[in-house]
Write an enzyme that holds these catalytic residues in place. Structure first.
Site, short mmCIF file in Angstrom:
data_model
loop_
_atom_site.label_atom_id
_atom_site.label_comp_id
_atom_site.label_asym_id
_atom_site.label_seq_id
_atom_site.Cartn_x
_atom_site.Cartn_y
_atom_site.Cartn_z
N ASN A 1 4.50 -3.92 19.57
CA ASN A 1 3.31 -4.74 19.76
C ASN A 1 3.53 -5.84 20.80
O ASN A 1 2.67 -6.10 21.64
CB ASN A 1 2.85 -5.34 18.44
N TYR B 1 10.18 -3.99 5.47
CA TYR B 1 10.15 -3.03 4.36
C TYR B 1 11.50 -3.01 3.66
O TYR B 1 12.55 -3.22 4.28
CB TYR B 1 9.78 -1.63 4.87
N CYS C 1 -3.75 -3.22 12.64
CA CYS C 1 -2.74 -4.23 12.30
C CYS C 1 -2.80 -5.37 13.31
O CYS C 1 -2.80 -6.54 12.94
CB CYS C 1 -1.35 -3.61 12.29
N ARG D 1 0.80 -1.21 0.00
CA ARG D 1 0.00 0.00 0.00
C ARG D 1 0.84 1.27 0.00
O ARG D 1 0.48 2.27 -0.62
CB ARG D 1 -0.92 -0.02 1.24
N HIS E 1 6.45 -8.85 7.55
CA HIS E 1 7.27 -8.25 6.51
C HIS E 1 8.34 -7.30 7.03
O HIS E 1 8.20 -6.67 8.07
CB HIS E 1 6.39 -7.50 5.49
N ARG F 1 -2.52 -9.13 11.82
CA ARG F 1 -2.71 -9.41 10.39
C ARG F 1 -1.55 -8.87 9.56
O ARG F 1 -1.19 -9.43 8.52
CB ARG F 1 -4.02 -8.81 9.89
N ARG G 1 -14.30 -17.59 25.19
CA ARG G 1 -14.78 -16.37 24.53
C ARG G 1 -14.12 -15.12 25.09
O ARG G 1 -14.67 -14.01 24.98
CB ARG G 1 -16.30 -16.27 24.68
N ALA H 1 2.36 -7.19 10.02
CA ALA H 1 3.43 -7.05 11.01
C ALA H 1 4.67 -6.42 10.40
O ALA H 1 5.41 -7.06 9.65
CB ALA H 1 3.77 -8.42 11.60
N ASP H 2 4.88 -5.14 10.71
CA ASP H 2 6.09 -4.41 10.34
C ASP H 2 7.17 -4.84 11.32
O ASP H 2 7.24 -4.35 12.45
CB ASP H 2 5.79 -2.91 10.43
#
EC number: 2.1.1.45
Length: 264
Positions: A177, A209, A146, A21, A207, A166, A127, A168-169
């Site tokens: 995180n 970058y 994220c 993106r 990922h 979902r 739950r 992950a930098d």
């Protein structure tokens, strides 16, 4: 934090180049898991210095249910600046979904308060889940979540947490995180009268970058140092009463900070 370096090394060795993106490009793998025993130390990355102040204030901000960066700015935290509008608003992001998820009948669901009630009444429930991923409101968010969903689990008087992230930098985001949700687990455990168990991090698109590869390679040359410990003010008995002053990181040693650009 060998687990974190193993993830980084795995992506460097097996990652597939993908466009993204932001237009930066990433090297990515799909699906990865790390486990951290919270009794063995607080999982804050030691192969580069991490900014704990930002991690703590961001978590407290989430728990307030806030979606405006005013609180963060007031405390010198700039990690959300790039995504806020001119009024500091981010749309219905994490805090809104955690504390005020809109129901079809017009009610708003406080997922965190419900979680705390359920933990005390039925700790064996399957739950014990909080979701930030609300498909109906994704387009209104400055940045879709994220770290999308987390679940608690109680066994033998210990509280464990698993996060599903979902996106992950790995270089910039994941250390934050891990520490954030580990801290949340310690806080919830204290309030619920439980001992900390494990924090389990599960990543989807994991990922690096393309403009973080040099920094990642530098970090991979560094040897992890012993983990610090995190002390919480034992007087705090309500999750929403925690303040920044209630946390003390003890024995944190880290290699020097490594700068890297944020992909917006």
């Amino acid at each position: 934090m060998k687990q974190y370096l193993d993830l980084m090394r795995h992506v460097r060795e097996h990652g597939t180049f993908k466009s993204d993106r932001t237009g930066t490009g990433t090297y990515s793998v799909f699906g990865y898991q790390m486990r951290f025993d919270l009794a063995a130390g607080f999982p804050l990355v030691t192969t580069k210095k991490c900014h704990l102040k930002s991690i703590v204030h961001e978590l407290l901000w989430f728990l307030q249910g806030s979606t405006n960066i005013a609180y963060l700015k007031e405390h010198g935290v700039s990690i959300w600046d790039e995504w806020a509008d001119e009024n500091g608003d981010l749309g219905p992001v994490y805090g809104y979904q955690w504390r005020s998820w809109p129901a079809p009948d017009g009610r708003h669901i406080d997922q965190i308060a419900n979680l705390m009630t359920m933990l005390k009444k039925n700790p064996d429930s399957r739950r014990l889940i909080v979701s930030a991923w609300n498909p109906a409101l994704i387009d209104e968010m400055a940045l879709p979540p994220c770290h999308a969903l987390f679940q608690f689990y109680v066994a033998d008087g210990k509280l464990s947490c698993q996060l599903y992230q979902r996106s992950a930098d790995i270089f910039l985001g994941v250390p934050f995180n891990i520490a954030s949700y580990a801290l949340l687990t310690l806080m919830v455990a204290q309030v619920a009268g439980l001992r900390p168990g494990e924090f389990i991090w599960t990543g989807g698109d994991c990922h690096l970058y393309a403009n973080h590869l040099e920094q990642a390679d530098l970090q991979l040359t560094r040897e992890p140092l012993p983990l610090p410990s995190m002390k919480l003010n034992p007087e705090v008995k309500d999750l929403f009463d925690f303040r920044f002053e209630d946390f003390e990181l003890v024995g944190y040693q880290a290699h020097p900070h490594i700068k890297a650009p944020v992909a917006v």
